[in-house]
Scaffold this motif. Structure first.
Motif, PDB file in Angstrom:
ATOM      1  N   VAL A  27       1.742  -0.948  -0.142  1.00 38.81           N
ATOM      2  CA  VAL A  27       0.395  -0.266   0.482  1.00 38.81           C
ATOM      3  C   VAL A  27       0.858   1.142  -0.009  1.00 38.81           C
ATOM      4  O   VAL A  27       0.723   2.250  -0.896  1.00 38.81           O
ATOM      5  N   LYS A  28       2.148   1.662   0.475  1.00 33.26           N
ATOM      6  CA  LYS A  28       2.381   1.980   0.460  1.00 33.26           C
ATOM      7  C   LYS A  28       3.831   2.764  -0.462  1.00 33.26           C
ATOM      8  O   LYS A  28       3.836   3.594  -0.776  1.00 33.26           O
ATOM      9  N   ALA A  29       3.834   2.114  -1.266  1.00 39.11           N
ATOM     10  CA  ALA A  29       4.451   1.727  -2.419  1.00 39.11           C
ATOM     11  C   ALA A  29       3.330   2.424  -3.739  1.00 39.11           C
ATOM     12  O   ALA A  29       4.479   3.081  -4.668  1.00 39.11           O
ATOM     13  N   LEU A  30       2.669   2.702  -3.143  1.00 41.71           N
ATOM     14  CA  LEU A  30       1.135   3.418  -3.998  1.00 41.71           C
ATOM     15  C   LEU A  30       2.155   5.199  -4.268  1.00 41.71           C
ATOM     16  O   LEU A  30       2.484   4.961  -2.492  1.00 41.71           O
ATOM     17  N   PRO A  31       0.874   5.781  -5.162  1.00 39.16           N
ATOM     18  CA  PRO A  31       1.640   7.045  -5.243  1.00 39.16           C
ATOM     19  C   PRO A  31       0.936   7.877  -3.814  1.00 39.16           C
ATOM     20  O   PRO A  31      -0.181   7.099  -3.155  1.00 39.16           O
ATOM     21  N   LYS A  32       1.478   9.007  -3.253  1.00 37.65           N
ATOM     22  CA  LYS A  32       0.598   9.649  -2.068  1.00 37.65           C
ATOM     23  C   LYS A  32      -0.915  10.074  -2.387  1.00 37.65           C
ATOM     24  O   LYS A  32      -1.724   9.401  -0.727  1.00 37.65           O
ATOM     25  N   ASP A  33      -1.219  10.116  -2.861  1.00 33.24           N
ATOM     26  CA  ASP A  33      -2.400  10.281  -3.031  1.00 33.24           C
ATOM     27  C   ASP A  33      -3.229   9.299  -3.149  1.00 33.24           C
ATOM     28  O   ASP A  33      -4.879   8.821  -2.330  1.00 33.24           O
ATOM     29  N   TYR A  34      -2.893   8.276  -3.796  1.00 35.22           N
ATOM     30  CA  TYR A  34      -3.908   6.601  -3.631  1.00 35.22           C
ATOM     31  C   TYR A  34      -3.638   6.295  -2.096  1.00 35.22           C
ATOM     32  O   TYR A  34      -4.413   5.549  -1.739  1.00 35.22           O
ATOM     33  N   VAL A  35      -2.608   6.480  -1.556  1.00 34.67           N
ATOM     34  CA  VAL A  35      -1.636   5.813  -0.251  1.00 34.67           C
ATOM     35  C   VAL A  35      -3.172   6.426   0.897  1.00 34.67           C
ATOM     36  O   VAL A  35      -3.558   5.777   1.087  1.00 34.67           O
ATOM     37  N   ILE A  36      -3.350   7.759   1.032  1.00 34.81           N
ATOM     38  CA  ILE A  36      -4.423   8.338   1.228  1.00 34.81           C
ATOM     39  C   ILE A  36      -6.164   8.293   1.041  1.00 34.81           C
ATOM     40  O   ILE A  36      -6.150   8.095   2.019  1.00 34.81           O
ATOM     41  N   VAL A  37      -6.452   7.891  -0.156  1.00 34.98           N
ATOM     42  CA  VAL A  37      -7.728   7.224   0.208  1.00 34.98           C
ATOM     43  C   VAL A  37      -7.820   5.720   0.192  1.00 34.98           C
ATOM     44  O   VAL A  37      -8.955   5.966   0.918  1.00 34.98           O
ATOM     45  N   PHE A  38      -6.514   5.440   0.041  1.00 38.92           N
ATOM     46  CA  PHE A  38      -6.992   3.720   0.629  1.00 38.92           C
ATOM     47  C   PHE A  38      -6.949   3.672   1.803  1.00 38.92           C
ATOM     48  O   PHE A  38      -7.792   3.275   2.403  1.00 38.92           O
ATOM     49  N   ASP A  39      -5.781   4.904   2.869  1.00 37.29           N
ATOM     50  CA  ASP A  39      -6.037   4.443   4.505  1.00 37.29           C
ATOM     51  C   ASP A  39      -7.574   4.989   4.601  1.00 37.29           C
ATOM     52  O   ASP A  39      -8.446   4.608   5.714  1.00 37.29           O
ATOM     53  N   ALA A  40      -8.708   5.677   3.980  1.00 33.76           N
ATOM     54  CA  ALA A  40      -9.005   6.165   5.022  1.00 33.76           C
ATOM     55  C   ALA A  40     -10.361   4.953   3.834  1.00 33.76           C
ATOM     56  O   ALA A  40     -11.867   4.915   4.886  1.00 33.76           O
ATOM     57  N   LEU A  49      -6.414  -2.985  -8.205  1.00 29.58           N
ATOM     58  CA  LEU A  49      -7.708  -2.098  -8.674  1.00 29.58           C
ATOM     59  C   LEU A  49      -6.428  -0.542  -8.475  1.00 29.58           C
ATOM     60  O   LEU A  49      -6.546   0.036 -10.294  1.00 29.58           O
ATOM     61  N   PHE A  50      -5.607  -0.515  -7.202  1.00 32.39           N
ATOM     62  CA  PHE A  50      -4.700   0.689  -7.632  1.00 32.39           C
ATOM     63  C   PHE A  50      -3.802   0.850  -7.956  1.00 32.39           C
ATOM     64  O   PHE A  50      -3.318   1.650  -8.479  1.00 32.39           O
ATOM     65  N   GLN A  51      -3.259  -0.476  -8.148  1.00 28.79           N
ATOM     66  CA  GLN A  51      -2.375  -1.404  -8.170  1.00 28.79           C
ATOM     67  C   GLN A  51      -2.110  -0.391  -9.779  1.00 28.79           C
ATOM     68  O   GLN A  51      -1.329  -0.040 -10.334  1.00 28.79           O
ATOM     69  N   THR A  52      -2.730  -1.267 -10.385  1.00 26.96           N
ATOM     70  CA  THR A  52      -3.242  -1.346 -11.596  1.00 26.96           C
ATOM     71  C   THR A  52      -3.486   0.036 -12.201  1.00 26.96           C
ATOM     72  O   THR A  52      -2.551   0.381 -13.469  1.00 26.96           O
ATOM     73  N   SER A  53      -4.354   1.174 -11.541  1.00 27.79           N
ATOM     74  CA  SER A  53      -4.918   2.337 -11.872  1.00 27.79           C
ATOM     75  C   SER A  53      -3.505   3.568 -11.497  1.00 27.79           C
ATOM     76  O   SER A  53      -3.069   4.065 -12.616  1.00 27.79           O
ATOM     77  N   ALA A  54      -2.518   3.258 -10.798  1.00 25.99           N
ATOM     78  CA  ALA A  54      -1.554   4.172  -9.883  1.00 25.99           C
ATOM     79  C   ALA A  54      -0.229   3.628 -12.041  1.00 25.99           C
ATOM     80  O   ALA A  54       0.328   4.462 -11.975  1.00 25.99           O
ATOM     81  N   ALA A  55      -0.152   2.532 -12.156  1.00 24.52           N
ATOM     82  CA  ALA A  55       0.677   1.911 -13.094  1.00 24.52           C
ATOM     83  C   ALA A  55       0.423   2.940 -14.490  1.00 24.52           C
ATOM     84  O   ALA A  55       1.029   2.804 -15.165  1.00 24.52           O
TER      85      ALA A  55
END
Length: 95
Positions: free
Chosen positions: A22-35, A61-67
């Motif tokens: 999770v923490k390897a995702l871009p920062k905005d993704y991490v914030i939304v994931f944590d919420a 989903l977030f890993q694919t979308s961020a990529a």
């Protein structure tokens, strides 16, 4: 008792590995994931769902979308609460 302790240790290791992804995702993704994760944990007692499965699906989903270079709000929309609620309700109905 020893078996239970070993299970707790392996569960903790799995959780830490998951959080590392999770923490390897871009920062905005991490914030939304944590919420969304916090929301999923809060509603777990009231809305039956497999929290682990929901979070794993969300991470994928977030890993694919961020990529793909997508903005996190392009993935979940402007209403993150509705997205989280729908994600959990869909997990509940498909279980």
């Amino acid at each position: 008792m020893g078996g239970k302790q070993m299970s707790v240790i392996s569960d903790k290791k799995a959780w830490l590995a998951f959080r590392k992804e999770v923490k390897a995702l871009p920062k905005d993704y991490v914030i939304v994931f944590d919420a969304i994760q916090n929301y999923a944990f809060k509603v777990a007692p009231y809305v039956p769902h497999d929290t682990g499965a929901v979070l794993t699906q969300l991470l994928e989903l977030f890993q694919t979308s961020a990529a793909e270079g997508l903005d996190v709000l392009a993935v979940c929309g402007d209403d993150v609460g509705k997205f989280a609620n729908d994600l959990i309700l869909n997990a509940r109905t498909s279980a």
